[in-house]
Design an enzyme around this catalytic site. Structure first.
Site, PDB file in Angstrom:
ATOM      1  N   GLU A  89       0.851  -1.193   0.000  1.00  0.00           N
ATOM      2  CA  GLU A  89       0.000   0.000   0.000  1.00  0.00           C
ATOM      3  C   GLU A  89       0.883   1.238   0.000  1.00  0.00           C
ATOM      4  O   GLU A  89       2.091   1.156   0.249  1.00  0.00           O
ATOM      5  CB  GLU A  89      -0.944  -0.009   1.217  1.00  0.00           C
ATOM      6  CG  GLU A  89      -1.965  -1.127   1.137  1.00  0.00           C
ATOM      7  CD  GLU A  89      -3.029  -1.082   2.218  1.00  0.00           C
ATOM      8  OE1 GLU A  89      -2.858  -0.340   3.201  1.00  0.00           O
ATOM      9  OE2 GLU A  89      -4.024  -1.792   2.076  1.00  0.00           O
ATOM     10  N   ARG A 110      -1.486   9.180   8.647  1.00  0.00           N
ATOM     11  CA  ARG A 110      -1.334   7.761   8.987  1.00  0.00           C
ATOM     12  C   ARG A 110      -0.802   6.970   7.798  1.00  0.00           C
ATOM     13  O   ARG A 110      -1.285   7.122   6.681  1.00  0.00           O
ATOM     14  CB  ARG A 110      -2.695   7.207   9.386  1.00  0.00           C
ATOM     15  CG  ARG A 110      -2.699   5.709   9.597  1.00  0.00           C
ATOM     16  CD  ARG A 110      -4.109   5.198   9.804  1.00  0.00           C
ATOM     17  NE  ARG A 110      -4.900   5.332   8.600  1.00  0.00           N
ATOM     18  CZ  ARG A 110      -5.608   4.346   8.056  1.00  0.00           C
ATOM     19  NH1 ARG A 110      -5.624   3.156   8.608  1.00  0.00           N
ATOM     20  NH2 ARG A 110      -6.326   4.554   6.971  1.00  0.00           N
ATOM     21  N   HIS A 141      -9.318   9.928   2.420  1.00  0.00           N
ATOM     22  CA  HIS A 141      -8.922   8.832   1.518  1.00  0.00           C
ATOM     23  C   HIS A 141      -9.194   9.280   0.087  1.00  0.00           C
ATOM     24  O   HIS A 141     -10.259   9.819  -0.200  1.00  0.00           O
ATOM     25  CB  HIS A 141      -9.727   7.566   1.842  1.00  0.00           C
ATOM     26  CG  HIS A 141      -9.102   6.323   1.298  1.00  0.00           C
ATOM     27  ND1 HIS A 141      -9.106   6.027  -0.045  1.00  0.00           N
ATOM     28  CD2 HIS A 141      -8.434   5.315   1.903  1.00  0.00           C
ATOM     29  CE1 HIS A 141      -8.470   4.883  -0.233  1.00  0.00           C
ATOM     30  NE2 HIS A 141      -8.052   4.426   0.931  1.00  0.00           N
ATOM     31  N   HIS A 147     -11.727   9.840   6.268  1.00  0.00           N
ATOM     32  CA  HIS A 147     -11.522   8.404   6.415  1.00  0.00           C
ATOM     33  C   HIS A 147     -10.999   7.989   7.785  1.00  0.00           C
ATOM     34  O   HIS A 147     -11.430   6.987   8.340  1.00  0.00           O
ATOM     35  CB  HIS A 147     -10.532   7.956   5.335  1.00  0.00           C
ATOM     36  CG  HIS A 147     -10.228   6.487   5.368  1.00  0.00           C
ATOM     37  ND1 HIS A 147     -11.219   5.528   5.284  1.00  0.00           N
ATOM     38  CD2 HIS A 147      -9.057   5.806   5.460  1.00  0.00           C
ATOM     39  CE1 HIS A 147     -10.663   4.328   5.324  1.00  0.00           C
ATOM     40  NE2 HIS A 147      -9.356   4.462   5.462  1.00  0.00           N
ATOM     41  N   ARG A 181      -0.984   8.983   1.412  1.00  0.00           N
ATOM     42  CA  ARG A 181      -2.389   9.325   1.174  1.00  0.00           C
ATOM     43  C   ARG A 181      -2.677  10.813   1.073  1.00  0.00           C
ATOM     44  O   ARG A 181      -3.489  11.230   0.256  1.00  0.00           O
ATOM     45  CB  ARG A 181      -3.214   8.790   2.332  1.00  0.00           C
ATOM     46  CG  ARG A 181      -3.892   7.564   1.908  1.00  0.00           C
ATOM     47  CD  ARG A 181      -4.773   7.017   2.928  1.00  0.00           C
ATOM     48  NE  ARG A 181      -4.788   5.592   2.649  1.00  0.00           N
ATOM     49  CZ  ARG A 181      -5.248   4.684   3.470  1.00  0.00           C
ATOM     50  NH1 ARG A 181      -5.710   5.049   4.644  1.00  0.00           N
ATOM     51  NH2 ARG A 181      -5.243   3.435   3.136  1.00  0.00           N
TER      52      ARG A 181
END
Ligand code: FAD
Length: 485
Positions: free
Chosen positions: A116, A361, A228, A326, A269
């Site tokens: 990811e 995060r 997100h 998110h 992100r």
């Protein structure tokens, strides 16, 4: 006494953090009461798709995981907390496996690890393709239900954290029942559903943060909410449905309406979400497209079937996506054993803020956090001395109930505290009827810079004076940045 019961550890919330904390405490011999307001699918944990991050491969190490976490967090990661996460993540995966969670394996029987954004190697442990949350929650809740030392109070809401002479002594539930506990653990989840556009279930509105704040515990970093980049943008019931970043890890691309790529899809992100937002602003479009036509649908069966149910065939069509709120990096400020600033009160999972996520995060660190800090919370709570028996006059809890959260407040938060904010907009939120909206606004006003998930039009640069600083908010609205180690 009728309407009262006492326990060693009271846990509020039946997501990954609450279930695992309860199980750990019970397995270590404690008597636990678990209070849960919602059915399983009401927790964010149930919907988690990607998995949990842990250094499990030969190419990986806790040091590399830590370096990626720190890089994603944009200069505000609390390193001591991130180190705990990365060092203890593999132990959590091993324990979950012992508890019967069946993680996906490759043909040779080794863990199949996903990739990811922001991770320099494959390290996402998953189950059932993209059904990780569902598998985890089903297994953990079955074990909790069967455990002789755990009493589960389902469909029950905690409405107050009770204090006696400056110490947390338990909870009050909506039906008036009081639970006296030596250690009280809030595992009530995040607050991203406060924003009008969200990937979170409707209940994720930060109720636990208000319970802790009303009882006198400090909150931290409320201005840091992660958006997100790839939530479905479609007016057909699927709006806000999250398409996991793991599909981009397997090669899915983001395209503008001219069919051109415009961002490194595996950048952290905050970067990808802002690139999508800017592209939408530039073109006036309500979405960009996620191209997952080349992705093997058997890798993500539940994502593909959810999209098909919404009338989108991802094998042949582009998926319209746009950012949505998110994940709440901020929460109830805790130490490395999940202790809040109020003695006897603990917080784990998304309702907590250990500082480990910094301003952004790293994907899939949050489920890992639920397990690593859940285990720590359970052990520390078990070591709490029993509180004195509760008598009516001793027990103090807030006397006022917050007003209901309205769509107006959620729209205002999206508008004034979204991917980009400024002082003028944030000040409008300081009068909002919903108390957590006001606390978020005051926290965002105190961070007079742009960093990670917090981007201010009026302070567009990262200010090195805020390196390592976390905005703390105590009683009232007094928010100030502090250095936290
Ligand atoms: C769609 C989606 C996909 C995600 N994918 C991933 C992923 O792949 N990897 C990852 O690491 N993270 C992911 N996340 C984030 C991650 O799922 C959450 O951070 C994590 O699951 C939070 O777990 P939790 O136990 O803290 O809270 P939750 O799972 O939200 O559980 C909170 C619980 O508290 C209960 N509760 C709340 N208030 C009260 C009250 N007052 N009284 C009683 N009960 C109460 C709720 O009913 C619920 O049971 C995802 C999130 C979403 C929404």
């Amino acid at each position: 006494m009728q309407g009262r019961r006492s326990t060693e550890v009271a846990v509020v919330g039946a997501g990954a953090a609450g279930l695992y904390t309860a199980l750990t405490a019970a397995r270590e011999g404690g008597r636990v009461t678990l209070v849960s307001a919602m059915p399983l699918a009401g927790s964010s944990s149930y919907w988690a798709q990607g998995g949990l991050a842990a250094a499990m491969s030969d190419q990986d190490s806790p040091q590399l995981h830590l370096a990626d976490t720190i890089a994603a967090g944009r200069g505000t990661v609390r390193e001591s907390a991130a180190r705990v996460l990365c060092d203890e993540a593999a132990l959590a995966v091993e324990d979950l496996t012992r508890l019967g969670v069946s993680f996906d394996a490759d043909r040779r029987g080794r863990l199949a690890l996903g990739l990811e954004g922001g991770h320099s190697v494959r390290r996402i442990v998953h189950a059932g393709g993209a059904a990780t949350g569902r598998r985890l929650i089903r297994q953990l809740s079955a074990l909790v239900a069967e455990h002789p030392r755990i009493e589960v109070l389902e469909d029950r809401r905690a409405t107050a954290v009770l204090t006696d002479r400056g110490r947390c002594v338990g909870l009050r539930l909506a039906d008036g029942k009081i639970i006296a506990a030596a250690g009280t653990v809030l595992a009530t989840g995040g607050a991203a559903a406060l924003w009008a556009r969200t990937t979170n279930p409707a209940g994720a509105t930060g109720g636990g943060l208000l319970l802790a704040h009303s009882a006198g515990a400090m909150l931290a970093d409320l201005e840091l909410v992660q958006f997100h980049p790839t939530a479905v943008a479609a007016p057909n019931g699927a709006d806000g449905f999250l398409v996991t970043e793991a599909v981009r890890g397997e090669g899915a691309t983001l395209l503008d309406h001219a069919g051109q790529r415009f961002v490194d899809e595996l950048a952290p992100r905050d970067e990808v979400a802002r690139a999508v937002q800017h592209k939408m602003a530039l073109t006036g479009a309500a979405s960009v497209d996620l191209d997952m036509r080349a992705i093997d649908p058997s890798l993500f069966p539940n994502v593909v079937s959810a999209l098909r149910r919404a009338g989108i065939d991802p094998e042949h069509e582009l998926v319209p996506v746009a950012p949505a709120a998110h994940y709440m990096m901020g929460g109830i400020a805790t130490d490395l054993y999940a202790r809040s600033t109020l003695e006897g009160l603990y917080a784990v999972g998304e309702c907590s803020c250990t500082g480990l996520h910094g301003a952004n995060r790293l994907a899939s660190n949050s489920l890992t956090e639920c397990f690593v800090f859940g285990a720590r919370a359970a052990r520390a709570a078990l070591a709490e001395p029993s509180p004195p028996p509760l008598v009516g006059a001793d027990v103090a809890g807030p006397s006022t109930k917050p007003p209901p959260l309205t769509l107006e407040s959620r729209n205002a938060l999206w508008r004034y505290a979204g991917l980009e904010r400024d002082g003028a907009g944030l000040r409008q939120l300081t009068d909002d009827p919903y108390p957590l909206v006001r606390l978020i606004a005051h926290s965002a006003l105190a961070r007079t810079e742009s960093r990670g998930a917090h981007q201010r039009r009026d302070f567009p640069e990262l200010d090195p004076a805020f390196d390592g600083m976390h905005v703390m908010i105590g009683r009232g609205h007094d928010a100030s940045p502090i250095s936290w180690e």
